[in-house]
Design a protein around this motif. Sequence first.
Motif, PDB file in Angstrom:
ATOM      1  N   ASP A   1     -18.279  -4.484   9.329  1.00 50.93           N
ATOM      2  CA  ASP A   1     -18.724  -4.501   8.817  1.00 50.93           C
ATOM      3  C   ASP A   1     -18.534  -5.365   7.782  1.00 50.93           C
ATOM      4  O   ASP A   1     -19.023  -6.123   6.547  1.00 50.93           O
ATOM      5  CB  ASP A   1     -18.355  -3.203   7.516  1.00 50.93           C
ATOM      6  CG  ASP A   1     -19.252  -1.661   7.728  1.00 50.93           C
ATOM      7  OD1 ASP A   1     -19.983  -1.687   8.107  1.00 50.93           O
ATOM      8  OD2 ASP A   1     -18.140  -0.829   7.603  1.00 50.93           O
TER       9      ASP A   1
ATOM     10  N   THR B   1      -4.206  -3.463   4.290  1.00 48.99           N
ATOM     11  CA  THR B   1      -4.971  -1.859   3.830  1.00 48.99           C
ATOM     12  C   THR B   1      -3.353  -1.335   3.201  1.00 48.99           C
ATOM     13  O   THR B   1      -3.242  -0.809   2.329  1.00 48.99           O
ATOM     14  CB  THR B   1      -5.967  -1.089   4.185  1.00 48.99           C
ATOM     15  OG1 THR B   1      -7.278  -1.766   4.964  1.00 48.99           O
ATOM     16  CG2 THR B   1      -6.058   0.320   3.366  1.00 48.99           C
TER      17      THR B   1
ATOM     18  N   ARG C   1     -15.655  -0.544   2.162  1.00 50.26           N
ATOM     19  CA  ARG C   1     -15.920   0.153   1.397  1.00 50.26           C
ATOM     20  C   ARG C   1     -14.973   1.368   1.672  1.00 50.26           C
ATOM     21  O   ARG C   1     -13.739   0.931   3.251  1.00 50.26           O
ATOM     22  CB  ARG C   1     -17.506   1.367   1.590  1.00 50.26           C
ATOM     23  CG  ARG C   1     -18.687   0.383   1.415  1.00 50.26           C
ATOM     24  CD  ARG C   1     -19.915   1.677   2.018  1.00 50.26           C
ATOM     25  NE  ARG C   1     -19.465   1.138   3.860  1.00 50.26           N
ATOM     26  CZ  ARG C   1     -20.523   1.797   4.179  1.00 50.26           C
ATOM     27  NH1 ARG C   1     -21.736   2.626   3.723  1.00 50.26           N
ATOM     28  NH2 ARG C   1     -21.169   1.236   5.793  1.00 50.26           N
ATOM     29  N   HIS C   2     -14.781   2.128   1.598  1.00 51.52           N
ATOM     30  CA  HIS C   2     -12.927   3.578   2.123  1.00 51.52           C
ATOM     31  C   HIS C   2     -11.397   2.478   1.617  1.00 51.52           C
ATOM     32  O   HIS C   2     -10.989   2.383   2.661  1.00 51.52           O
ATOM     33  CB  HIS C   2     -13.532   4.018   4.057  1.00 51.52           C
ATOM     34  CG  HIS C   2     -14.693   4.390   4.081  1.00 51.52           C
ATOM     35  ND1 HIS C   2     -15.299   5.077   3.770  1.00 51.52           N
ATOM     36  CD2 HIS C   2     -15.944   3.556   4.538  1.00 51.52           C
ATOM     37  CE1 HIS C   2     -16.570   5.914   4.193  1.00 51.52           C
ATOM     38  NE2 HIS C   2     -16.719   4.652   5.338  1.00 51.52           N
ATOM     39  N   ASP C   3     -11.779   2.059   0.638  1.00 50.99           N
ATOM     40  CA  ASP C   3     -10.073   1.618   0.732  1.00 50.99           C
ATOM     41  C   ASP C   3     -10.049   0.640   1.230  1.00 50.99           C
ATOM     42  O   ASP C   3      -8.564   0.586   2.013  1.00 50.99           O
ATOM     43  CB  ASP C   3     -10.021   1.999   0.022  1.00 50.99           C
ATOM     44  CG  ASP C   3      -8.274   2.052  -0.688  1.00 50.99           C
ATOM     45  OD1 ASP C   3      -8.953   0.872  -1.890  1.00 50.99           O
ATOM     46  OD2 ASP C   3      -7.344   2.450  -1.056  1.00 50.99           O
ATOM     47  N   LEU C   4     -11.485  -0.146   2.210  1.00 47.55           N
ATOM     48  CA  LEU C   4     -10.464  -1.159   3.572  1.00 47.55           C
ATOM     49  C   LEU C   4     -10.066  -2.532   2.409  1.00 47.55           C
ATOM     50  O   LEU C   4     -11.287  -2.966   2.271  1.00 47.55           O
ATOM     51  CB  LEU C   4     -10.855  -0.660   4.394  1.00 47.55           C
ATOM     52  CG  LEU C   4     -11.195   0.169   5.051  1.00 47.55           C
ATOM     53  CD1 LEU C   4     -12.298  -0.164   6.345  1.00 47.55           C
ATOM     54  CD2 LEU C   4     -10.029   0.969   5.206  1.00 47.55           C
ATOM     55  N   HIS C   5      -9.348  -3.242   2.789  1.00 45.22           N
ATOM     56  CA  HIS C   5      -8.519  -4.210   2.427  1.00 45.22           C
ATOM     57  C   HIS C   5      -8.312  -5.396   3.580  1.00 45.22           C
ATOM     58  O   HIS C   5      -7.610  -5.230   4.069  1.00 45.22           O
ATOM     59  CB  HIS C   5      -7.158  -4.446   1.122  1.00 45.22           C
ATOM     60  CG  HIS C   5      -8.060  -3.274   0.174  1.00 45.22           C
ATOM     61  ND1 HIS C   5      -7.776  -3.406  -1.336  1.00 45.22           N
ATOM     62  CD2 HIS C   5      -7.751  -2.020   0.242  1.00 45.22           C
ATOM     63  CE1 HIS C   5      -8.236  -2.943  -2.097  1.00 45.22           C
ATOM     64  NE2 HIS C   5      -7.897  -2.028  -1.325  1.00 45.22           N
TER      65      HIS C   5
ATOM     66  N   ARG D   1      -1.963  -0.239  -0.012  1.00 45.20           N
ATOM     67  CA  ARG D   1      -1.433   1.066  -0.411  1.00 45.20           C
ATOM     68  C   ARG D   1      -0.261   0.865  -1.001  1.00 45.20           C
ATOM     69  O   ARG D   1       0.422   1.658  -1.385  1.00 45.20           O
ATOM     70  CB  ARG D   1      -1.930   2.053   0.752  1.00 45.20           C
ATOM     71  CG  ARG D   1      -3.016   2.416   1.078  1.00 45.20           C
ATOM     72  CD  ARG D   1      -3.178   3.348   2.387  1.00 45.20           C
ATOM     73  NE  ARG D   1      -5.088   3.281   2.588  1.00 45.20           N
ATOM     74  CZ  ARG D   1      -5.330   3.920   3.648  1.00 45.20           C
ATOM     75  NH1 ARG D   1      -4.267   3.490   4.407  1.00 45.20           N
ATOM     76  NH2 ARG D   1      -6.492   3.812   3.918  1.00 45.20           N
TER      77      ARG D   1
ATOM     78  N   HIS E   1     -12.797  -6.586  -0.569  1.00 43.10           N
ATOM     79  CA  HIS E   1     -12.744  -5.395  -0.094  1.00 43.10           C
ATOM     80  C   HIS E   1     -14.058  -4.539   0.385  1.00 43.10           C
ATOM     81  O   HIS E   1     -14.920  -4.997  -0.249  1.00 43.10           O
ATOM     82  CB  HIS E   1     -12.552  -5.107  -1.720  1.00 43.10           C
ATOM     83  CG  HIS E   1     -11.691  -5.709  -2.184  1.00 43.10           C
ATOM     84  ND1 HIS E   1     -10.343  -5.565  -2.102  1.00 43.10           N
ATOM     85  CD2 HIS E   1     -11.223  -6.345  -3.292  1.00 43.10           C
ATOM     86  CE1 HIS E   1      -9.329  -6.071  -2.584  1.00 43.10           C
ATOM     87  NE2 HIS E   1      -9.539  -7.086  -3.582  1.00 43.10           N
TER      88      HIS E   1
ATOM     89  N   ASN F   1     -13.836  -5.159  12.726  1.00 44.91           N
ATOM     90  CA  ASN F   1     -14.434  -3.762  11.440  1.00 44.91           C
ATOM     91  C   ASN F   1     -15.532  -4.893  11.779  1.00 44.91           C
ATOM     92  O   ASN F   1     -16.231  -5.843  11.025  1.00 44.91           O
ATOM     93  CB  ASN F   1     -14.162  -3.971   9.737  1.00 44.91           C
ATOM     94  CG  ASN F   1     -14.736  -3.160   9.270  1.00 44.91           C
ATOM     95  OD1 ASN F   1     -15.510  -2.631   9.176  1.00 44.91           O
ATOM     96  ND2 ASN F   1     -13.777  -2.267   8.611  1.00 44.91           N
TER      97      ASN F   1
ATOM     98  N   ASN G   1      -5.704  -7.371   7.990  1.00 51.56           N
ATOM     99  CA  ASN G   1      -5.802  -5.832   7.336  1.00 51.56           C
ATOM    100  C   ASN G   1      -4.897  -5.148   6.384  1.00 51.56           C
ATOM    101  O   ASN G   1      -3.723  -5.431   7.349  1.00 51.56           O
ATOM    102  CB  ASN G   1      -6.192  -5.189   8.088  1.00 51.56           C
ATOM    103  CG  ASN G   1      -6.222  -3.476   7.984  1.00 51.56           C
ATOM    104  OD1 ASN G   1      -6.584  -3.247   6.519  1.00 51.56           O
ATOM    105  ND2 ASN G   1      -6.485  -2.513   8.462  1.00 51.56           N
TER     106      ASN G   1
END
Length: 471
Positions: free
Chosen positions: A103, A160, A126-130, A164, A124, A101, A158
């Motif tokens: 970012d 995410t 954007r777009h709920d990425l962890h 979830r 954390h 990523n 990752n």
Amino acid sequence: MPPRSLAVRMAVAFAFTLALILLAASSWVYWGLSARMMQEDRESVLRKLDTVAALLQNLPVHSDALRQEAYVKLPRDAPRDLFVRLRSASGAVLLQTPGFNPDLTAADFEPPDARGSPQLHKVHLRHDLHYLTAMLPLTASATAAAAPEAMRLDVALNRTAESRILADYRVRLTVVLLAAIITAAAAGYAIAWRGLRPLRHMADAARDIGAQDLHRRLDTHLLPDELQTLGLAFNATLQRLEESFGRISQFSADIAHELRTPLTNLWGGLEVALGRPREPAQYREALESAVEECARLSQMIQTLLFLAQTEHPHAELRLDRLDVAHELRVLAEFYEVTAAEAGVRLDVHAASPLFLQADRMLLQRAVANLIGNALAHTPRGGTVTLSARLQDSGVRIEVVDTGCGIAAEHLPYLFDRFYRADAARSRGGLGLGLALVRNIVRLHGGEVSVESRLGQGTRMMLDWPLHCSAG
């Protein structure tokens, strides 16, 4: 529903308790799952750092083994992706796993601690990425011929999918918890309502009991064990109320009967006096008779008032430490003239000191009533003996006479109000003296008893406790 309903309170308490248990259990399970996932992620990130760092110690950056380690893909059903990025000191990317990523900046990777150990950092985006990131500075060669240079190894995991999963688990736990609370509250209320049904039946039965139904009792045979004590206590209360109402009714009847005679005499005497003109001496005689009846009424009323005071369980007592022998001698001296006029000898047999706690005035009045009765019913030449002795439970005071005695059938009722044994003890008295004696003794926590036989005299016994607390 009423806010003070016991069933509602029990339902709320049941639901609250179950909620705490479920919350604690689900929190523990959630914490264990989250901690287990995090532990596996930490191990994956640190293992990748160690593996790549170990390869860079012997191989250049562009070696096939290092590329294979950086580009290796996890299975398609794996819940996470692991990314590697190797940068030079100037920031140029030398090696990077596809899909890294962009970012994730350098600020998202914390440097090692003072001991050189990598530090894991949760990121954390954007777009709920962890992500879980770690950075390790090292020295390696870009190619086999190049000289070693400072580099920076970044590893990102990752998380995410795991986040979830945990979020979905929290939602499910919340739904289960709310459903369990609602179900527990409804079930708790139903159980409490059903469990309290015997109590409602008791309340309905008690509500139907009036002043004319005090003889009725609650059926305690079918009550649960927890309500047995309450049912028995209520029945005992009904028993006491029935006895009290009976005494009040009898007392009212006795008062009406006792007051009727002096009032009738007073009324008849005055009517006769006013029926025709009479001499002054005759009017004086009528007035003296009226005064006598008024005095009798006044005495009866005062005695009844005093009797009512002594029947109160919380009547105030002025307790003193009294020498019983001394009190008996004082009373004997007071009645000495009366006894001499009746031709009766009055003796005292009590050794000093013999102490007890009692209200002096009430003690003297109780014993004086017994002495007065004994002198009134002992023929000339007889003897009245006052005695006191120590017993295990207290002090016994006795008044013994050699009078005419009392028949056995009268003894059980001798201390009732207005009761007079006509054959033995009735000579114009009110029938309240012995009732007053019993009340005084019981007010001090003692008891009174009598022994008597016709023609052989009477023994009145007052058992006083050594210590008494004022009401």
